[in-house]
Design a protein around this motif. Structure first.
Motif, PDB file in Angstrom:
ATOM      1  N   ASP A  35       0.816  -1.217   0.000  1.00  0.00           N
ATOM      2  CA  ASP A  35       0.000   0.000   0.000  1.00  0.00           C
ATOM      3  C   ASP A  35       0.849   1.266   0.000  1.00  0.00           C
ATOM      4  O   ASP A  35       0.329   2.359   0.243  1.00  0.00           O
ATOM      5  CB  ASP A  35      -0.933   0.020   1.217  1.00  0.00           C
ATOM      6  N   ARG A  36       2.139   1.143  -0.269  1.00  0.00           N
ATOM      7  CA  ARG A  36       3.006   2.324  -0.215  1.00  0.00           C
ATOM      8  C   ARG A  36       2.497   3.403  -1.163  1.00  0.00           C
ATOM      9  O   ARG A  36       2.060   3.135  -2.277  1.00  0.00           O
ATOM     10  CB  ARG A  36       4.454   1.954  -0.527  1.00  0.00           C
ATOM     11  N   LEU A  37       2.513   4.625  -0.659  1.00  0.00           N
ATOM     12  CA  LEU A  37       2.104   5.845  -1.361  1.00  0.00           C
ATOM     13  C   LEU A  37       0.598   5.976  -1.565  1.00  0.00           C
ATOM     14  O   LEU A  37       0.136   7.007  -2.056  1.00  0.00           O
ATOM     15  CB  LEU A  37       2.800   5.978  -2.728  1.00  0.00           C
ATOM     16  N   LEU A  38      -0.185   4.987  -1.199  1.00  0.00           N
ATOM     17  CA  LEU A  38      -1.636   5.097  -1.332  1.00  0.00           C
ATOM     18  C   LEU A  38      -2.200   5.883  -0.150  1.00  0.00           C
ATOM     19  O   LEU A  38      -1.565   5.983   0.905  1.00  0.00           O
ATOM     20  CB  LEU A  38      -2.270   3.712  -1.428  1.00  0.00           C
ATOM     21  N   PRO A  39      -3.377   6.465  -0.276  1.00  0.00           N
ATOM     22  CA  PRO A  39      -3.908   7.343   0.772  1.00  0.00           C
ATOM     23  C   PRO A  39      -4.078   6.621   2.107  1.00  0.00           C
ATOM     24  O   PRO A  39      -4.438   5.430   2.136  1.00  0.00           O
ATOM     25  CB  PRO A  39      -5.272   7.773   0.209  1.00  0.00           C
ATOM     26  N   ARG A  79      -8.246   4.792   0.277  1.00  0.00           N
ATOM     27  CA  ARG A  79      -7.223   3.803  -0.067  1.00  0.00           C
ATOM     28  C   ARG A  79      -7.827   2.639  -0.846  1.00  0.00           C
ATOM     29  O   ARG A  79      -7.229   2.128  -1.793  1.00  0.00           O
ATOM     30  CB  ARG A  79      -6.524   3.279   1.172  1.00  0.00           C
ATOM     31  N   GLY A  80      -9.024   2.246  -0.483  1.00  0.00           N
ATOM     32  CA  GLY A  80      -9.678   1.164  -1.207  1.00  0.00           C
ATOM     33  C   GLY A  80      -9.925   1.531  -2.663  1.00  0.00           C
ATOM     34  O   GLY A  80      -9.746   0.705  -3.572  1.00  0.00           O
ATOM     35  N   ILE A  81     -10.338   2.766  -2.897  1.00  0.00           N
ATOM     36  CA  ILE A  81     -10.533   3.231  -4.276  1.00  0.00           C
ATOM     37  C   ILE A  81      -9.192   3.223  -5.012  1.00  0.00           C
ATOM     38  O   ILE A  81      -9.093   2.764  -6.165  1.00  0.00           O
ATOM     39  CB  ILE A  81     -11.135   4.646  -4.293  1.00  0.00           C
ATOM     40  N   ALA A  82      -8.153   3.744  -4.356  1.00  0.00           N
ATOM     41  CA  ALA A  82      -6.832   3.806  -4.982  1.00  0.00           C
ATOM     42  C   ALA A  82      -6.317   2.406  -5.311  1.00  0.00           C
ATOM     43  O   ALA A  82      -5.699   2.196  -6.366  1.00  0.00           O
ATOM     44  CB  ALA A  82      -5.854   4.528  -4.063  1.00  0.00           C
ATOM     45  N   ARG A  83      -6.546   1.449  -4.441  1.00  0.00           N
ATOM     46  CA  ARG A  83      -6.120   0.071  -4.727  1.00  0.00           C
ATOM     47  C   ARG A  83      -6.752  -0.445  -6.013  1.00  0.00           C
ATOM     48  O   ARG A  83      -6.092  -1.079  -6.838  1.00  0.00           O
ATOM     49  CB  ARG A  83      -6.502  -0.845  -3.563  1.00  0.00           C
ATOM     50  N   ARG A  84      -8.040  -0.163  -6.161  1.00  0.00           N
ATOM     51  CA  ARG A  84      -8.736  -0.668  -7.350  1.00  0.00           C
ATOM     52  C   ARG A  84      -8.231   0.017  -8.622  1.00  0.00           C
ATOM     53  O   ARG A  84      -8.110  -0.620  -9.672  1.00  0.00           O
ATOM     54  CB  ARG A  84     -10.243  -0.481  -7.184  1.00  0.00           C
ATOM     55  N   ILE A  85      -7.944   1.311  -8.527  1.00  0.00           N
ATOM     56  CA  ILE A  85      -7.406   2.025  -9.687  1.00  0.00           C
ATOM     57  C   ILE A  85      -6.014   1.506 -10.030  1.00  0.00           C
ATOM     58  O   ILE A  85      -5.714   1.191 -11.195  1.00  0.00           O
ATOM     59  CB  ILE A  85      -7.369   3.544  -9.415  1.00  0.00           C
TER      60      ILE A  85
END
Length: 475
Positions: free
Chosen positions: A10-14, A20-26
């Motif tokens: 998860d480095r650099l993700l919100p 963070r969940g949205i960012a993971r999916r993107i």
């Protein structure tokens, strides 16, 4: 017991769990996409000859200006890191250089260099212990053993890194023999496109003490008499044609400022003649340089080479380092930049020409939002080069994203350029960019400025589509 070296997925993700969940999916939709690297400095001979990287210090430390800067600031001599010593470095010397990096590991805390190195050490070489004085030799041995494996030659690593397109940076007089050798391997070239980049800035600087010798060499390479400005212009056009014939898609330019000028033909010819005879004043040399640089944009309108520009660096700022090690060993400092008035003559002549793609980079962060973004939001030729060199760190990149997209949107952004000769850092740098893209887009989704499907589509465009379009890779 040695402390572990880890690489959190998860480095650099919100930090906010929902965002963070949205960012993971993107991020999941872009992490495995191919790497397109349209601006870099990997020597083409590495790929042409599929050379062994040598040893851990020679690969990760000696050529890396970023790392050397931090170590130099903290008391390490550049010669101890192999700078200026080449093949003179013994195995003991290389181990010593690597040990110095490990001893100074905490000096890298919080830097982009720490981030890239951790990604390489863990993700590429399988290192599991944190660099320190007591772990240095074991880490060195781990990396050295991997470098001896057949899969760790440049060509196999290009497969592993999924590098689809890689541009090097080359002198206008280069015969591009190494590029011809790469292109001759049809099986390799079907998977990886490796192209030269035309870098003429030295040949546009009449104030340089070696400018006349450079111009003579340019004429010799082109087979053109450069006694007049018309001859010089024909020689430059011929070398651009030669590079394009060998796959080049862009030219690369770096000057002290962004000044542009279109002189009357007779005045330009007069100044060229004075410069060739060594009589040009400082003001005349500056005016001629700005005219010659602007003429590169005219040529780009004709031959279609993309024009990347990264000005305003005080090169070789440390006079002692210059005297001891020569030019371009990392002692460079950013300068303040003015762009709007400086680019006026060029943009008024060519700014909306369909043949010109002008990609602007800067080390002066404020210029991105204050000048570059408004220029890119109007002129059809202008595109925003992503943060690079000094500002290619996570915090700087996020400031860039927030500062330019609200004015110019995403369509004017060049896509990631890694600008590196540190070959094994290429995937780390591109992955960092993709994670930050996901973090920024996730914020827009979380604040209901984009729908998630739009953010996913935009993430893919920033990784592939923008680069293909802006650097004309589909032509």
């Amino acid at each position: 017991m040695a402390s572990p070296l880890t690489l959190n997925d998860d480095r650099l993700l919100p930090p906010d769990p929902g965002t963070r969940g949205i960012a993971r999916r993107i991020y999941a939709t872009t992490r495995e996409l191919p790497i397109i690297s349209p601006h870099g400095h990997v020597p083409p001979r590495w790929i042409a000859l599929d050379e062994h990287f040598g040893n851990p210090a020679r690969l990760l430390i000696t050529p890396d200006h970023y790392i050397n800067r931090v170590l130099h600031a903290n008391g390490v001599e550049l010669s101890e890191l192999g700078v200026g010593r080449g093949e003179e470095m013994t195995e003991a010397d290389n181990r010593r250089a690597f040990r110095l990096l490990c001893e100074h590991w905490t000096d890298l805390n919080g830097t982009a260099m720490r981030y890239w190195l951790t990604d390489q050490l863990v993700g590429i070489f399988g290192v599991r212990v944190r660099p320190a004085a007591e772990t240095a030799d074991a880490i060195y041995d781990t990396i050295a053993a991997r470098l001896d494996e057949p899969g760790f030659r440049p060509r196999r690593l290009m497969d592993a890194f999924r590098i689809r397109f890689l541009a090097t940076t080359d002198d206008p007089c280069d015969d591009l023999g190494m590029h011809a050798e790469i292109a001759a391997d049809e099986e390799f070239s079907a998977r990886h496109r490796v192209v030269p980049t035309f870098r003429p800035d030295r040949y546009l600087e009449p104030a340089r003490p070696d400018w006349n010798e450079l111009v003579d060499a340019l004429g010799g390479a082109a087979g053109v008499d450069v006694g007049t400005l018309d001859g010089y212009t024909r020689a430059m056009a011929e070398r651009r044609r030669y590079f394009k014939e060998h796959g080049a898609v862009s030219s690369d330019h770096s000057h002290a400022d962004l000044g542009t000028l279109i002189l009357p033909a007779d005045e330009a010819a007069r100044l060229y003649d004075r410069a060739r005879r060594g009589l040009a004043t400082a003001d005349e040399a500056l005016a001629l340089r700005r005219h010659l640089f602007t003429d590169q944009a005219r040529m780009a309108c004709e031959d279609g080479l993309v024009m990347t520009v990264h000005p305003a660096v005080a090169r070789n700022h440390d006079a002692d380092a210059l005297a001891r090690y020569g030019a371009d060993v990392g002692g460079d400092i950013p300068l303040a930049l003015e762009a709007t008035r400086a680019l006026g003559p060029l943009l008024n002549a060519y700014g909306n020409h369909p043949g010109l793609h002008l990609v602007l980079f800067t080390l002066d962060e404020d210029v991105y939002s204050r000048e570059f973004a408004p220029l890119a939001a109007w002129y059809r030729s202008v595109h925003l080069g992503v943060p690079w060199w000094f500002v290619d760190a996570p915090e700087s990149i996020m400031r860039f994203k927030r500062g330019v997209t609200e004015m110019a949107g995403f369509s004017r952004i060049s896509g990631m350029v890694d600008d590196t000769r540190a070959f094994c850092s290429i995937p780390a740098r591109h992955d960092m960019s993709r994670r930050l893209d996901a973090a920024h887009l996730a914020d827009l989704v979380a604040t209901h400025r984009l729908d998630e499907d739009e953010a996913i589509e935009q993430a893919g465009a920033l990784v592939v589509d923008n680069q293909v379009r802006i650097f004309k890779l589909d032509r």
